[in-house]
Design an enzyme around this catalytic site. Sequence first.
Site, PDB file in Angstrom:
ATOM      1  N   LEU B  11      31.173  54.266  56.001  1.00 39.80           N
ATOM      2  CA  LEU B  11      31.254  55.514  56.764  1.00 39.80           C
ATOM      3  C   LEU B  11      32.644  55.597  57.395  1.00 39.80           C
ATOM      4  CD1 LEU B  11      29.315  57.902  57.485  1.00 39.80           C
ATOM      5  CD2 LEU B  11      28.891  56.752  59.651  1.00 39.80           C
ATOM      6  N   GLU B 129      34.491  61.529  40.222  1.00 40.38           N
ATOM      7  CA  GLU B 129      35.527  62.565  40.348  1.00 40.38           C
ATOM      8  C   GLU B 129      36.498  62.249  41.476  1.00 40.38           C
ATOM      9  OE1 GLU B 129      37.666  64.893  39.160  1.00 40.38           O
ATOM     10  OE2 GLU B 129      35.900  65.895  38.340  1.00 40.38           O
ATOM     11  N   ILE B 136      40.960  67.501  43.240  1.00 36.96           N
ATOM     12  CA  ILE B 136      41.183  68.205  41.974  1.00 36.96           C
ATOM     13  C   ILE B 136      40.104  67.793  40.974  1.00 36.96           C
ATOM     14  CG2 ILE B 136      42.864  68.733  40.197  1.00 36.96           C
ATOM     15  CD1 ILE B 136      45.001  67.355  41.944  1.00 36.96           C
ATOM     16  N   GLY B 187      50.691  58.771  58.892  1.00 32.24           N
ATOM     17  CA  GLY B 187      49.380  58.479  58.322  1.00 32.24           C
ATOM     18  C   GLY B 187      49.305  58.648  56.819  1.00 32.24           C
ATOM     19  N   LYS B 205      44.370  54.955  38.562  1.00 30.01           N
ATOM     20  CA  LYS B 205      43.939  56.325  38.257  1.00 30.01           C
ATOM     21  C   LYS B 205      44.308  56.701  36.831  1.00 30.01           C
ATOM     22  CE  LYS B 205      44.475  57.589  43.103  1.00 30.01           C
ATOM     23  NZ  LYS B 205      45.509  57.975  44.093  1.00 30.01           N
TER      24      LYS B 205
END
Lengths: 434, 434
Positions: B11, B129, B136, B187, B205
């Site tokens: 979480l 995804e 995207i 960040g 990826k």
Amino acid sequence: MPPLRIGMLGLGTVGAGTWRVLTRNQRDIVARSGRPMEIVAVAVRDLERARRIVGGAVALTTDPFDLVNRADIDVVVEVMGGTTLARELVLQAIANGKHVVTANKALLAEHGAEIFAAAEARGVIVAYEAAVAVSIPIIKALREGLVANRIAWVAGIVNGTSNFILTEMGSKGIGYANALKDAQDQGFAEADPRFDVEGTDAAHKLCLLAANAFGTQVPFAEVHTEGITELEAVDLACAEALGYRIKLLGVARRHDHSVEVRVHPALLRSDHLLAGVDGSMNAVMVHGDASGTTLYYGAGAGSEQTASAVIADLVDVARSAACDPSERVPHRAFQSHAMADLPLRPMADTTSAWYLRIICSATPTAERALLRTLARFGLQARIYGRYAQPDHSAHHVVLTQPVAYAALRRALVSLEQLPAVQGKVRAVRVETLE
Amino acid sequence: MPPLRIGMLGLGTVGAGTWRVLTRNQRDIVARSGRPMEIVAVAVRDLERARRIVGGAVALTTDPFDLVNRADIDVVVEVMGGTTLARELVLQAIANGKHVVTANKALLAEHGAEIFAAAEARGVIVAYEAAVAVSIPIIKALREGLVANRIAWVAGIVNGTSNFILTEMGSKGIGYANALKDAQDQGFAEADPRFDVEGTDAAHKLCLLAANAFGTQVPFAEVHTEGITELEAVDLACAEALGYRIKLLGVARRHDHSVEVRVHPALLRSDHLLAGVDGSMNAVMVHGDASGTTLYYGAGAGSEQTASAVIADLVDVARSAACDPSERVPHRAFQSHAMADLPLRPMADTTSAWYLRIICSATPTAERALLRTLARFGLQARIYGRYAQPDHSAHHVVLTQPVAYAALRRALVSLEQLPAVQGKVRAVRVETLE
């Protein structure tokens, strides 16, 4: 698995492309989908030409009703175009329990409500990825990829012909008529280009995008549509000098109790991603509350480019044909009982910044009168450029702050009545799309 | 329909975002999907913090195995990260017949073959995804939207941290170390940024993109990976002066009997759409034989941006959970029996044009020696710029024609041995991606 049996209405550019891609990539398509596809029958006008394309194994007919009534097809691919006969045939196919795949944006923008209702009643699928920005899977992105989002707006360049003409005008400094002729010579515009250059085609596509983005009916006939026919080379040059490009945009925006849907030329900052979409290419931007802004870019027309989307729909049909209809992706992204019927926001209430090009005497007095007139209607504006004319007047380029369209129109009337102003003021919206 | 019952592992940023978006947009999501979603249980380390986020109605546990073993959940959302415990938990969830949604690119790039095989054997879905370019829907585009195509290549900017740093370096003219610090302050980079800036994350990826594009296993450990840590501000400035931008690219290309998969910085022409992808944004280009080139752009990171993809996967799971597994979209685009196991093309055989920056005496003799050395290895090259240094040497910027990597490396060794050349030659690929 048994093959998906396809009947095709039309074997023109898109139909022949679909045949070609299905044949060429058959092995890969089956390796992906797990199910063979077979074009069983095609309805065409010219049997001989069709025979040369598809060979001997496909049934040919000149009667399209014959095709949609065949018992041996599972899905009808409608790539004939038009809205009268195509509507009848699609409804007949649905009544016969066939799924339908169509590339026909006009048909769905104008008769979608009727067609989708018939399909739902009969438990069949009407798929139409090819109807918007052909090769770009934008319908799938809106309906599935962005399903988690409350979508605030969708906007894009969805007419390749207009974008080609504007790119030519901008890069070569030529006028609309010459650029149109180039487009026609190179096959990017029809002999009768009105459908494309007047914004109708873009409006058809935008209606489908908006319905899927917002889950509401969008009455095509009421959509504000302006084309590119009145833009002049000087406008593209002035925009460029200020750091903008002019594009034909479709913009659809959700409001609390209405939707704003409009097609018109607009200035975009040169470093905006949509400003870099040139030639006959298309691109669509979507702003979702969780996803932020996403963009989808690709060919806006073309034989195999459209076939790519038609076949993707066929694979989706093959996969979900056996599913319970409640598990399928809804036709317009939202379950039909959850579709809203929001009114279109009146154009008078829509807000944009504006580019104005005013031919006016280049004197301080005349310019003060210009700005005072604009201020009277609440338009905060600045003169960004003066381009001298031989007769001592000049094109004055003005950019305004965002203002309601109603105020802008009233201001234009007053501007054009000023003694120093010659002829009509050219007004083009400025969009930020961020 | 009964709600889809979700158990969540973690979480953190993504988990909390998923909770927030599911809660905020619940009505719209149900209106689209037709099926409610309910987060039933969450496994976390800090129970108190979790309770503040999800309130009282959700079961909380500190034992993640407890969560994946619960009988009352249909799908496990894995957003905890890591590859050891996450692998065990995902495999246990699969063994328990749960579907899995994960944002974990490292897990799937390194253990995908094992995980997908287990899922197929058990008849459950592993959806991911969110693992590539978060918001995207690029996995969906590759697997479904472009299903008709034989895909020639897929390439893109898929690491937001590196892209942010390169954008800072280019726009502010600052060095890598300062830009990294900016990214950390804002960040966009971790305290230990190696995973991002050394190209590992992009390679993870790219492996997933390549597998889906080409239908082949891609062994992550063998993928050529270069990061951005050695780029200097002068390289970005030189590239800019020549009309290029430098981006960290992943490029995967299909050959007849191999696939080329590589991550490295590259020059792209400034008017290329990918060159305009700035800051932490991501974009992926895909070239299919029918579709032509399409591009997908959006946020590459972020809490709700990732949640957008996680929830899209949840809706897909809800829709296809009841389908026969043969009708589902395969995990890596191709039916598992049709997946190939093509070897990676050796980097020595890959071909690129190159940008070289050589610090060398600025004399005609020295420059002739440079070009002669390059010619000896078959490199057709031209000196495009000379940037003087205080000591009478200059940065010589050379662009070459496409050449095999092996030849380039041999040429670099010889170049660096020339008496007039100082230090190491900086070499960056030039990509066209058209």
